[in-house]
Write a protein that holds these residues in place. Structure first.
Motif, short mmCIF file in Angstrom:
data_model
loop_
_atom_site.label_atom_id
_atom_site.label_comp_id
_atom_site.label_asym_id
_atom_site.label_seq_id
_atom_site.Cartn_x
_atom_site.Cartn_y
_atom_site.Cartn_z
N TYR A 498 0.86 -1.18 0.00
CA TYR A 498 0.00 0.00 0.00
C TYR A 498 0.90 1.23 0.00
O TYR A 498 1.79 1.35 0.84
CB TYR A 498 -0.89 0.01 1.24
N ILE A 499 0.64 2.15 -0.95
CA ILE A 499 1.51 3.33 -1.12
C ILE A 499 0.65 4.58 -1.02
O ILE A 499 -0.32 4.73 -1.79
CB ILE A 499 2.23 3.29 -2.48
N ASP A 500 0.97 5.47 -0.09
CA ASP A 500 0.25 6.72 0.07
C ASP A 500 1.21 7.87 -0.15
O ASP A 500 2.26 7.96 0.51
CB ASP A 500 -0.37 6.81 1.48
N VAL A 501 0.88 8.76 -1.10
CA VAL A 501 1.76 9.89 -1.42
C VAL A 501 1.70 10.89 -0.26
O VAL A 501 0.62 11.38 0.08
CB VAL A 501 1.32 10.56 -2.73
N ASP A 502 2.83 11.21 0.32
CA ASP A 502 2.88 12.12 1.46
C ASP A 502 2.63 13.56 1.02
O ASP A 502 3.10 13.99 -0.05
CB ASP A 502 4.25 12.04 2.15
N ASN A 508 -2.19 19.69 -3.69
CA ASN A 508 -3.47 19.87 -4.37
C ASN A 508 -4.12 21.19 -3.98
O ASN A 508 -4.64 21.93 -4.82
CB ASN A 508 -4.40 18.70 -4.01
N ASP A 509 -4.08 21.50 -2.68
CA ASP A 509 -4.73 22.73 -2.20
C ASP A 509 -3.97 23.98 -2.59
O ASP A 509 -4.56 25.01 -2.91
CB ASP A 509 -4.89 22.68 -0.68
N SER A 510 -2.64 23.92 -2.56
CA SER A 510 -1.85 25.13 -2.80
C SER A 510 -1.60 25.38 -4.28
O SER A 510 -1.55 26.52 -4.72
CB SER A 510 -0.52 25.04 -2.04
N GLY A 541 -7.60 5.15 -5.28
CA GLY A 541 -8.39 6.35 -5.10
C GLY A 541 -7.57 7.42 -4.41
O GLY A 541 -6.70 7.14 -3.59
N GLY A 542 -7.85 8.72 -4.75
CA GLY A 542 -7.11 9.80 -4.14
C GLY A 542 -5.62 9.66 -4.42
O GLY A 542 -5.19 9.52 -5.56
#
Length: 887
Positions: A498-502, A508-510, A541-542
């Protein structure tokens, strides 16, 4: 296509049916309908007749029941005088008729009778007769008249039959005009000897006047009979009938006098008409109330209804005959038109259509089929054989293959539906369907399904692949994992990463969603490059990805793969001209070492990934059993947290804010603490993230705000209170209303409340954040920017948002005063804040050296363990009171 085929098939079948015997079916159907209408009308009329009779019977039953109940009460009252007089006479113990005569024929006894006389207005009052039938006393007159009833039947029956205690009889009146109904009761001596009798009498007209009030209508009658059959009263009144005995005739007529309640239908012995009869025997007297109504009168309304229904039925049948005639005429006109319409529809269909009979000969072929394959209408026409049609297609180049074997295959399966998709030489996809016909032939349709099939393929791809990265999605990955799990029995292990981009959310917001999307595409490409062809890379997802590594459970190999992935991702990514560094947190679960159940493996890879995040991010972790325990502990923490507020387990502690110039406390920061009943004090670092993830922080934060305002209202002087506001509270858009409510409820001046917000609330939607901050400023409260310099800080925030204070994070304070410390950074922040008329607060001050440097740099406030940690409210009040006394 399917709709057109079904329509065509139905039209063909319809034509065949109409071409058979349409007139026969039309006439037969009309005749059946007319017969049904006649039978239905007859049944309805008969049902209404039965309803009318039942209604008449119910009406008579109700009337008789009401009259019987009425006369039971009235005759009971009527007999009270007689029974009371007889009881008094017999109580004297008179032993002889002579003594009875001498004691009863007195004025005193007359007064007793007159006093007791009450109730109905009878004919002659209460009368006492001696054993010879001579009147010896009366309630009406004194002295009495010379009257004898020795010739009366009822008197003789009472005198001669000791068992007879009461007699009722209609007799010619002797006290007045007309007949009278006499109620006579026997007076007996101590040994049953006959002493005399007491009588009262009423006229039949008294009963008949009440009968008339029942209002049963025409050809009805109400009568009262003695149970022996004698008629006592009747409406309509007939003098000659009063006194006659009607206890004779059939068993049904006799039953009227013998049964307690009777409802029947019989011929009247009076007028010979069929009548509905209802009779009821009174409870207290041997009397019967009888009500009758002629059947003709009962069915009068039904006859009117019958005429109406018959008229309607006749009219309906007439309209039906006319309708059938018009349908017959119209049908003959439409047959030709429908045939023409059918031919037109077939030739404008988008599908090619062929119909063959049981002899393999062509019945119908539309124009679309000939155009689809470029055939000759002179060859493909009704009467042509199926094999000749296929041969013609082969000769013209639209059929490839062996004609004989293809025809044999089709003909051997004409009894069932066949479907196939073939590709033409020019790349078109055509769906051919053969459906069996009713008479042994078959219907064939040829449809240009190229776009539909290509669209189905695209839809299938979209259902299993991520639209942004074109990686397999969660659905496809689960199917892949199910196959891998099935292969475990063959000794083929695998691993899930499982890989989650830190920090992806911050990007995305900035920088915007376009940059974020491009970053995810670049991450997907780099992940593909890290694995072999047997491995699966998926986007869940995400910013979450997964890799299914096939054929290994070697931890060293998986560790090398994880390090290779991190190395590949750490190379800056060029996204729309922006150089963006990336990193990731990776969790690894191995099958079968960590389980052989799909959901368990996914859960354990996820737990390992969260462990990597919680331990600093930018790393990887292999699953260990302790992670399960931590997950259960966190779940329990969440459950306990949901009850903590209701159970009163939260406390608010306060850390003083010290003015660096005056060295006095001029404010306090409210800090939430949780005193768990079993685990003791739980660190905010453990439960605050859980509260924010679950959304409970909103309710908890509102409680802290109210508690802090209430506590600060009791502090001396103008000492203000600072309260942290979670981003969750900020996004609720009701923050200003809740702050106003807390101030109003506590009575705290708005200028003494300071709300601390982090940069996180500004990154998501700075325009909306500005609106909320302006609402708070209008309330009069102070606003501080917390943890300045630790996130995606932008100096533009200080120009756009109305802050009153900047809080310098402890990370810039810890090394201040040392060589190469953060003093220049702090100095810059202080000068920048002063230029904007903002105060500054240094967090985490723990030494005198740090305080001195901060004072020299011009910092406004400090907080930290050098002065005081966060303390309960009671201890803070002591500290503030001591400061007030010292001042």
């Amino acid at each position: 296509m399917g709709t057109s085929i079904r329509w065509t098939t139905r039209m063909r079948a319809l034509l065949r049916r109409w071409q058979g015997a349409p007139l026969t079916w039309l006439i037969a159907g009309g005749f059946v309908l007319m017969v049904a209408m006649a039978i239905g009308t007859a049944l309805t009329v008969d049902r209404f007749r039965q309803n009318a009779i039942e209604s008449g019977r119910d009406s008579l039953e109700n009337s008789v029941r009401m009259l019987a109940r009425h006369f039971d009460r009235e005759f009971e009252d009527f007999a009270v005088l007689q029974k009371s007089v007889i009881a008094e006479l017999e109580s004297h113990g008179i032993a002889s008729a002579d003594v009875f005569r001498s004691e009863m024929a007195t004025l005193a006894m007359h007064e007793v009778l007159r006093a007791k006389a009450s109730g109905w207005s009878d004919v002659a009052g209460a009368n006492v007769f001696d054993s010879n039938g001579v009147l010896i006393n009366s309630s009406r007159r004194w002295p009495v008249a010379d009257i004898s009833v020795a010739d009366r039947g009822y008197f003789n029956r009472l005198r001669n039959d000791p068992a007879s205690q009461e007699e009722i009889e209609v007799v010619p009146g002797r006290f007045g005009n007309g007949a009278a109904i006499v109620f006579a009761r026997r007076v007996s001596g101590p040994h049953g000897e006959f002493l005399g009798m007491v009588s009262r009498a009423i006229s039949p007209e008294q009963l008949e006047s009440f009968f008339a009030s029942a209002g049963l209508g025409e050809e009805s009658s109400i009568a009262m009979h003695h149970q022996n059959g004698q008629l006592l009263a009747r409406v309509p009144h007939v003098d000659a009938m009063i006194g006659q005995n009607f206890r004779n005739g059939t068993r049904e007529q006799m039953a009227v006098f013998e049964r307690t309640f009777v409802t029947t239908q019989l011929a009247s012995p009076i007028d010979g008409k069929d009548r509905i009869v209802a009779a009821r025997l009174l409870t207290g007297e041997p009397l019967v109330v009888v009500a009758t109504k002629s059947l003709d009168a009962t069915l009068a309304t039904w006859r009117t209804q019958t005429k109406f229904f018959v008229a309607v039925a006749v009219l309906s049948i007439g309209l039906l005959v006319l309708t059938l005639f018009l349908i017959f005429r119209q049908m003959t006109r439409r047959l030709a038109a429908e045939k023409q319409q059918l031919d037109t529809a077939m030739n404008t269909m988008t599908q090619g259509l062929l119909m063959f009979d049981r002899d393999e000969r062509l019945i119908v072929c539309n124009r679309r089929y000939i155009e689809m394959y470029g055939l000759s209408a002179e060859v493909v026409k009704p009467g042509a054989y199926f094999r000749d049609v296929i041969q013609h297609r082969h000769d013209t180049g639209s059929f490839h293959g062996d004609v004989a074997s293809y025809c044999d295959d089709i003909l051997s399966n004409t009894g069932r539906t066949q479907s196939a998709v073939v590709e033409t030489a020019d790349g078109r996809l055509i769906e051919i369907k053969n459906q069996p016909g009713a008479a042994g032939g078959w219907l064939a349709t040829h449809d240009d399904v190229t776009e539909r099939i290509r669209a189905d393929e695209r839809i299938a791809h979209m259902a299993h692949y991520d639209a942004l990265t074109d990686l397999p999605n969660r659905v496809l990955m689960r199917g892949h994992l199910e196959r891998r799990i099935a292969e475990l029995a063959q000794g083929q292990p695998f691993a899930i990463l499982y890989i989650d981009v830190d920090e992806f959310k911050g990007v995305n917001d900035s920088l915007g969603h376009e940059v974020g999307d491009e970053l995810l595409r670049q991450v997907a490409n780099r992940l593909r490059a890290c694995v072999s062809g047997n491995d699966l890379v998926a986007r869940l997802g995400g910013d979450e990805f997964a890799i299914v590594k096939a054929g290994t459970n070697d931890q060293a190999e998986l560790t090398a793969l994880a390090e290779n992935i991190l190395k590949a991702l750490r190379t800056p990514v060029d996204c729309k001209g922006q150089e963006i560094p990336t990193d990731a947190s990776i969790g690894i679960a191995i099958a079968p070492d960590h389980g052989d159940n799909l959901d368990d493996l996914l859960k354990r890879a996820d737990l390992a990934m969260y462990a990597a995040k919680s331990e600093g991010r930018r790393t990887f972790r292999l699953f260990v059993p302790e992670y399960d325990a931590k997950a259960r502990l966190r779940r329990q923490l969440e459950l306990d947290l949901r009850q903590a507020l209701a159970r009163g387990e939260f406390e608010v502690h306060y850390q003083p804010l010290v003015d660096l110039a005056a060295n006095v406390v001029n404010g306090c920061e409210a800090l939430l603490r949780w005193r768990h009943p079993e685990r003791g004090m739980i660190s905010p670092a453990d439960f605050i993230p859980v509260a924010e993830e679950t959304g409970m922080i909103g309710e908890i934060g509102e409680w802290v705000l109210k508690q802090a305002c209430t506590e600060a209202a009791s502090w001396p002087g103008d000492i203000h209170v600072a309260v942290n506001v979670s981003p969750v509270q900020f996004r609720a858009r009701t923050l200003a209303l809740k702050v106003a409510a807390a101030l109003a409820e506590s009575g705290l001046a708005p200028g003494r409340l300071e709300l601390e917000v982090t940069e996180t609330v500004l990154i998501r939607d700075d325009e909306e954040a500005l609106t909320i901050l302006q609402q708070l400023r209008e309330l009069g409260v102070r606003i501080a920017l917390d943890d300045f310099g630790t996130g995606y800080s932008s100096l533009s925030y200080l120009h756009r948002f109305p802050f009153d204070k900047i809080k310098i994070d402890r990370s810039f304070i810890s090394d201040i005063g040392q060589s190469e410390d953060s003093s220049p950074i702090v100095q810059a922040v202080v000068h920048m804040a002063a230029a904007r008329h903002m105060a500054t607060t240094a967090e985490g001050v723990e030494t005198e050296a740090q305080r001195e440097v901060l004072r020299q740099l011009g910092c406004s406030q400090m907080q930290g363990w050098l002065f005081s940690p966060a303390v309960p409210a009671a201890k803070l009040r002591q500290l503030l009171s001591a400061q007030a006394v010292a001042a």
